[in-house]
Design an enzyme around this catalytic site. Structure first.
Site, PDB file in Angstrom:
ATOM      1  N   CYS A  70     -17.154 -15.206   7.941  1.00 52.43           N
ATOM      2  CA  CYS A  70     -16.748 -15.897   9.168  1.00 52.43           C
ATOM      3  C   CYS A  70     -16.079 -17.241   8.911  1.00 52.43           C
ATOM      4  O   CYS A  70     -14.984 -17.514   9.420  1.00 52.43           O
ATOM      5  CB  CYS A  70     -17.932 -16.050  10.121  1.00 52.43           C
ATOM      6  SG  CYS A  70     -19.282 -17.116   9.540  1.00 52.43           S
ATOM      7  N   HIS A 122     -22.867 -18.730  12.247  1.00 55.90           N
ATOM      8  CA  HIS A 122     -21.621 -17.991  12.480  1.00 55.90           C
ATOM      9  C   HIS A 122     -20.598 -18.893  13.167  1.00 55.90           C
ATOM     10  O   HIS A 122     -20.956 -19.797  13.918  1.00 55.90           O
ATOM     11  CB  HIS A 122     -21.898 -16.752  13.347  1.00 55.90           C
ATOM     12  CG  HIS A 122     -20.723 -15.837  13.484  1.00 55.90           C
ATOM     13  ND1 HIS A 122     -20.220 -15.111  12.434  1.00 55.90           N
ATOM     14  CD2 HIS A 122     -19.926 -15.545  14.550  1.00 55.90           C
ATOM     15  CE1 HIS A 122     -19.175 -14.398  12.849  1.00 55.90           C
ATOM     16  NE2 HIS A 122     -18.975 -14.652  14.133  1.00 55.90           N
ATOM     17  N   ASP A 134     -13.051 -13.436  15.199  1.00 51.14           N
ATOM     18  CA  ASP A 134     -14.000 -13.827  14.162  1.00 51.14           C
ATOM     19  C   ASP A 134     -14.125 -12.717  13.135  1.00 51.14           C
ATOM     20  O   ASP A 134     -13.666 -11.605  13.352  1.00 51.14           O
ATOM     21  CB  ASP A 134     -15.364 -14.171  14.768  1.00 51.14           C
ATOM     22  CG  ASP A 134     -16.067 -12.967  15.392  1.00 51.14           C
ATOM     23  OD1 ASP A 134     -15.380 -12.086  15.956  1.00 51.14           O
ATOM     24  OD2 ASP A 134     -17.314 -12.911  15.332  1.00 51.14           O
TER      25      ASP A 134
END
Length: 164
Positions: A70, A122, A134
């Site tokens: 990420c 994240h 993402d």
């Protein structure tokens, strides 16, 4: 005779002053250009770079150009599109970039998820209308920011972007 000595001393002195003034002006211009380096960063460049990688595989620790985790994805997109260096991990990206409130979030801002602002796990890039791009277990995807499996803990603006 003393008149000639004054001229002899005065000329180099004036030359030094002129060079210092030129140097300070040049340095000031360089500093101002660096401070405004985000000013020609366009959202379209960031968004188009992010879109190029839709479908890329998620690999823990990967930083591109074909596999990403990420934060490797957000770091790569900003560096490649607008030459903006941001930290490597999601937590470091949150800690090292300018925070924005939910009501002031703009396209291109980063959105963070986790247990709290000090426990971020994240990051994704906000693209408007409650959506983000993402890199996660399904690879690089477009998805809802407010999906039931995500807990939003904050937003940041790595660069001031202009919109076309």
């Amino acid at each position: 005779m003393s008149h000639n000595i004054s001229k002899t001393i005065l000329k180099p002195f004036l030359l030094v002053i002129a060079l210092l003034t030129f140097g300070i002006t040049t340095l000031s211009t360089t500093i101002n250009a660096s401070a405004d380096s985000d000013s020609d960063a366009h959202y379209s460049a960031v968004y188009n770079e992010a879109k190029k990688h839709l479908g890329s595989r998620y690999v823990f620790g990967a930083v591109g150009p074909t596999n990403f985790d990420c934060s490797g994805f957000t770091q790569y997109v900003y560096k490649k599109s607008v030459s903006k260096k941001i930290p490597r991990t999601a937590q470091a990206q949150y800690n090292g970039t300018k925070k924005v409130s939910k009501k002031n979030v703009q396209k291109g801002d980063l959105v963070y998820f986790g247990g709290s602002k000090s426990s971020i796990s994240h990051v994704g890039m906000y693209i408007g209308n409650g959506k983000m791009i993402d890199s996660q277990n399904r690879g690089v995807v477009t998805e809802n920011v407010y999906a039931p499996w995500w807990h939003v803990v904050g937003f940041s603006r790595p660069a001031t972007l202009t919109f076309d």
